[in-house]
Design a protein around this motif. Structure first.
Motif: not given
Length: 101
Positions: A71-83, A85-91, A94-101
């Motif tokens: 999996a990729y753990f992608v740290q992303w800053q939203m337009e509102n400034g919140r961060v 972490v998207f969990v994306v299946d590397a193969e 597909r997005e598997l989940g997210r944390q924060g924001g």
């Protein structure tokens, strides 16, 4: 921001088994077309997919395992400034989940 990211990654680790890609013997980036044979979606494609659904900017990415899959753990800053972490299946990409924001 670094503390938030660290806490998010720790929370994801607590939710499932995580192993660094280098320790598992898997390539960090696979650029082959045969995704069914353990190949991975290019990170650039994953970032474009997230950007299409969630305006903001890419901050950082790490690799690991989530639920026994690479999996990729992608740290992303939203337009509102919140961060987030998207969990994306590397193969599959597909997005598997997210944390924060």
């Amino acid at each position: 921001m670094k503390r938030l990211f660290a806490l998010a990654v720790l929370a994801l680790v607590a939710c499932g088994p995580t192993q660094v890609a280098a320790q598992s013997g898997r390539a960090v980036l696979g650029f082959g077309e045969d995704r069914g044979a353990g190949r991975q979606v290019p990170l650039a494609q994953v970032v474009r997919s997230i950007a299409a659904r969630h305006p903001g900017r890419h901050l950082n990415t790490t690799m690991g395992e989530y639920g026994g899959r690479a999996a990729y753990f992608v740290q992303w800053q939203m337009e509102n400034g919140r961060v987030v972490v998207f969990v994306v299946d590397a193969e599959s990409g597909r997005e598997l989940g997210r944390q924060g924001g």
